[in-house]
Scaffold this motif. Structure first.
Motif, short mmCIF file in Angstrom:
data_model
loop_
_atom_site.label_atom_id
_atom_site.label_comp_id
_atom_site.label_asym_id
_atom_site.label_seq_id
_atom_site.Cartn_x
_atom_site.Cartn_y
_atom_site.Cartn_z
N SER A 85 0.83 -1.21 0.00
CA SER A 85 0.00 0.00 0.00
C SER A 85 0.87 1.25 0.00
CB SER A 85 -0.92 0.01 1.22
OG SER A 85 -0.16 0.05 2.41
N PHE A 86 0.33 2.30 -0.61
CA PHE A 86 1.00 3.61 -0.61
C PHE A 86 0.50 4.40 0.59
CE2 PHE A 86 1.50 2.47 -5.10
CZ PHE A 86 2.81 2.86 -5.34
N ASP A 87 1.31 4.46 1.63
CA ASP A 87 0.87 5.14 2.85
C ASP A 87 2.02 5.74 3.66
OD1 ASP A 87 2.07 2.85 3.74
OD2 ASP A 87 0.26 1.98 4.65
N SER A 88 3.17 5.96 2.99
CA SER A 88 4.32 6.53 3.68
C SER A 88 5.04 7.52 2.77
CB SER A 88 5.29 5.43 4.12
OG SER A 88 5.93 4.86 2.99
N GLY A 89 6.13 8.09 3.28
CA GLY A 89 6.89 9.06 2.50
C GLY A 89 7.96 8.44 1.63
N GLU A 90 8.05 7.11 1.64
CA GLU A 90 9.02 6.41 0.79
C GLU A 90 8.41 5.07 0.38
OE1 GLU A 90 13.42 4.33 1.21
OE2 GLU A 90 13.05 6.24 2.24
N GLU A 91 8.16 4.92 -0.91
CA GLU A 91 7.52 3.72 -1.42
C GLU A 91 8.32 3.14 -2.59
OE1 GLU A 91 5.07 2.16 -0.11
OE2 GLU A 91 4.19 3.63 1.27
N ARG A 92 8.69 1.89 -2.44
CA ARG A 92 9.44 1.20 -3.51
C ARG A 92 8.47 0.43 -4.40
NH1 ARG A 92 14.71 1.73 -2.05
NH2 ARG A 92 15.03 2.27 0.15
N PHE A 93 8.90 0.28 -5.67
CA PHE A 93 8.03 -0.42 -6.62
C PHE A 93 8.84 -1.24 -7.61
CE2 PHE A 93 9.07 3.67 -8.48
CZ PHE A 93 9.35 3.36 -9.80
N SER A 94 8.19 -2.21 -8.20
CA SER A 94 8.78 -3.05 -9.25
C SER A 94 7.64 -3.52 -10.14
CB SER A 94 9.50 -4.26 -8.64
OG SER A 94 10.01 -5.10 -9.65
N VAL A 95 7.72 -3.18 -11.42
CA VAL A 95 6.64 -3.53 -12.35
C VAL A 95 7.23 -4.07 -13.65
CG1 VAL A 95 6.52 -1.18 -13.24
CG2 VAL A 95 4.56 -2.68 -13.50
N GLN A 96 6.61 -5.10 -14.19
CA GLN A 96 7.07 -5.67 -15.46
C GLN A 96 6.22 -5.14 -16.60
OE1 GLN A 96 6.90 -10.03 -16.15
NE2 GLN A 96 9.06 -9.84 -16.72
N ILE A 97 6.88 -4.65 -17.62
CA ILE A 97 6.21 -4.13 -18.82
C ILE A 97 6.56 -5.06 -19.97
CG2 ILE A 97 5.96 -2.16 -20.36
CD1 ILE A 97 6.81 -0.35 -18.08
N ARG A 98 5.54 -5.65 -20.58
CA ARG A 98 5.74 -6.71 -21.57
C ARG A 98 5.54 -6.21 -23.00
NH1 ARG A 98 5.94 -11.69 -19.20
NH2 ARG A 98 5.21 -11.85 -17.04
N ASP A 99 6.00 -7.05 -23.93
CA ASP A 99 5.76 -6.87 -25.37
C ASP A 99 6.24 -5.51 -25.88
OD1 ASP A 99 4.52 -9.40 -25.43
OD2 ASP A 99 2.61 -8.51 -24.79
N LEU A 100 7.42 -5.14 -25.48
CA LEU A 100 8.01 -3.90 -25.97
C LEU A 100 8.60 -4.10 -27.36
CD1 LEU A 100 9.73 -3.04 -22.61
CD2 LEU A 100 7.96 -1.63 -23.67
N LYS A 101 8.53 -3.08 -28.17
CA LYS A 101 9.04 -3.18 -29.53
C LYS A 101 10.55 -2.92 -29.56
CE LYS A 101 8.14 1.61 -31.07
NZ LYS A 101 8.74 2.20 -29.96
N GLU A 102 11.20 -3.41 -30.60
CA GLU A 102 12.63 -3.14 -30.80
C GLU A 102 12.85 -1.64 -30.96
OE1 GLU A 102 16.66 -4.41 -31.24
OE2 GLU A 102 14.89 -5.62 -30.79
N GLY A 103 13.87 -1.13 -30.29
CA GLY A 103 14.16 0.29 -30.35
C GLY A 103 13.71 1.00 -29.09
N LEU A 104 13.37 2.29 -29.22
CA LEU A 104 13.05 3.12 -28.07
C LEU A 104 11.56 3.09 -27.75
CD1 LEU A 104 14.43 5.02 -26.03
CD2 LEU A 104 13.81 6.92 -27.54
N ASN A 105 11.24 2.78 -26.49
CA ASN A 105 9.86 2.80 -26.00
C ASN A 105 9.80 3.80 -24.84
OD1 ASN A 105 8.51 -0.05 -27.12
ND2 ASN A 105 10.73 -0.18 -26.79
N ASN A 106 8.97 4.84 -25.01
CA ASN A 106 8.89 5.83 -23.95
C ASN A 106 7.73 5.51 -23.01
OD1 ASN A 106 9.95 8.17 -22.72
ND2 ASN A 106 8.20 9.35 -23.47
N THR A 107 7.95 5.64 -21.70
CA THR A 107 6.89 5.46 -20.71
C THR A 107 6.79 6.71 -19.85
OG1 THR A 107 8.41 4.38 -19.14
CG2 THR A 107 7.16 2.96 -20.63
N LEU A 108 5.55 7.15 -19.62
CA LEU A 108 5.29 8.29 -18.75
C LEU A 108 4.87 7.77 -17.37
CD1 LEU A 108 3.25 10.62 -21.14
CD2 LEU A 108 5.71 10.60 -20.72
N TRP A 109 5.23 8.50 -16.33
CA TRP A 109 4.92 8.09 -14.96
C TRP A 109 4.37 9.30 -14.20
CZ3 TRP A 109 6.23 3.09 -13.01
CH2 TRP A 109 6.85 2.27 -13.97
#
Length: 270
Positions: free
Chosen positions: A59-83
């Motif tokens: 849960s997000f409930d503090s001033g420091e939160e770690r994360f790890s997420v898998q993003i699949r099926d990316l194309k060859e070359g540059l893929n931009n992600t916004l956060w």
């Protein structure tokens, strides 16, 4: 300040088509009362669709939160992600994390010095390192690739700079002789190039001191040419050839395969 930090740095580089993005969202610790992080999302289509990311602790409930997420099926070359992330104050912070997909092996490194088949001598010794004879290899490779050179059972590595150049120093050779260099490169996505080989010979020039005639002295019609010759590496000297040349001309052999260190030269027919 309130921000997202990605563990891969400014961009993520992967081999394959699935990337795991890891990082941490950090709140501003100077703010009182301390705000807490409430959400984290990412988008692959420039903000049209946002995908929720879970905190590693559930849960997000503090001033420091770690994360790890898998993003699949990316194309060859540059893929931009916004956060984007939002805290308890309602403040939204945005960031981006480019993902470079690279499944293409780099070209093999190219050694510029020494050249293939070159003969290196004591004059090529890298004086910055004491002890055994050692020399430097210079060349080009894909920027930021790790270049590995193997010679005489030992491996040496270097990282190619942004301008493609690399330099490997302190390559030791225990004795004179023929050597083979094997070299390859691994790019930032861990693709490995094919290995290429290059030959070189480590040998030092023979020392020669003429006894007769002395330097700058003239010659008669019948002359005794004598010299002292030695190999600094202790090798056997063979195939001695005595030559002369006129000023501006080419060397012409007087005698080949001389077995002694002197020769009687009759130059009346020159």
């Amino acid at each position: 300040s309130f921000y997202i930090r990605f563990y891969d740095g400014l961009r993520t580089i992967i081999k394959g088509h699935d990337a795991t993005i890891r990082g941490v969202v950090l709140e501003d610790k100077k703010v009182i009362p301390a705000p807490t992080i409430k959400s984290l999302e990412y988008s692959r289509d420039n903000g049209k669709k946002w995908i929720k990311v879970n905190s590693l602790d559930g849960s997000f409930d503090s001033g420091e939160e770690r994360f790890s997420v898998q993003i699949r099926d990316l194309k060859e070359g540059l893929n931009n992600t916004l956060w984007r992330t939002k805290d308890s104050r309602g403040i939204v912070v945005r960031s981006d994390q480019p993902i470079l997909v690279d499944n293409i092996a780099p070209l093999p490194p190219r050694i510029l010095s020494p050249e293939d088949g070159a003969i290196i001598t004591k004059y090529d010794n890298d004086l910055s390192k004491k002890g055994k004879f050692n020399f430097t290899v210079r060349g080009t490779s894909e920027p930021e690739s790790i270049v590995t050179l193997e010679i005489n059972g030992k491996k040496f590595t270097s990282r190619a700079s942004f301008d493609n150049s690399f330099r490997i120093t302190g390559i030791e050779l225990p004795k004179v002789g023929k050597y083979t260099l094997n070299i390859n490169a691994v790019d930032e996505a861990l693709n490995q190039s094919t290995s290429v080989q290059q030959k070189l010979i480590y040998n030092n020039p023979i020392n020669i001191v003429f006894i007769s005639p002395r330097d700058g002295k003239g010659l008669g019609n019948n002359n005794l040419i004598s010299w002292i010759m030695s190999d600094p590496d202790g090798g056997t000297i063979s195939n001695k050839v005595l030559s002369y040349r006129k000023i501006g001309g080419e060397f012409l052999a007087i005698s080949k395969d001389i077995s002694t260190n002197e020769f009687k030269w009759d130059n009346r027919n020159l």
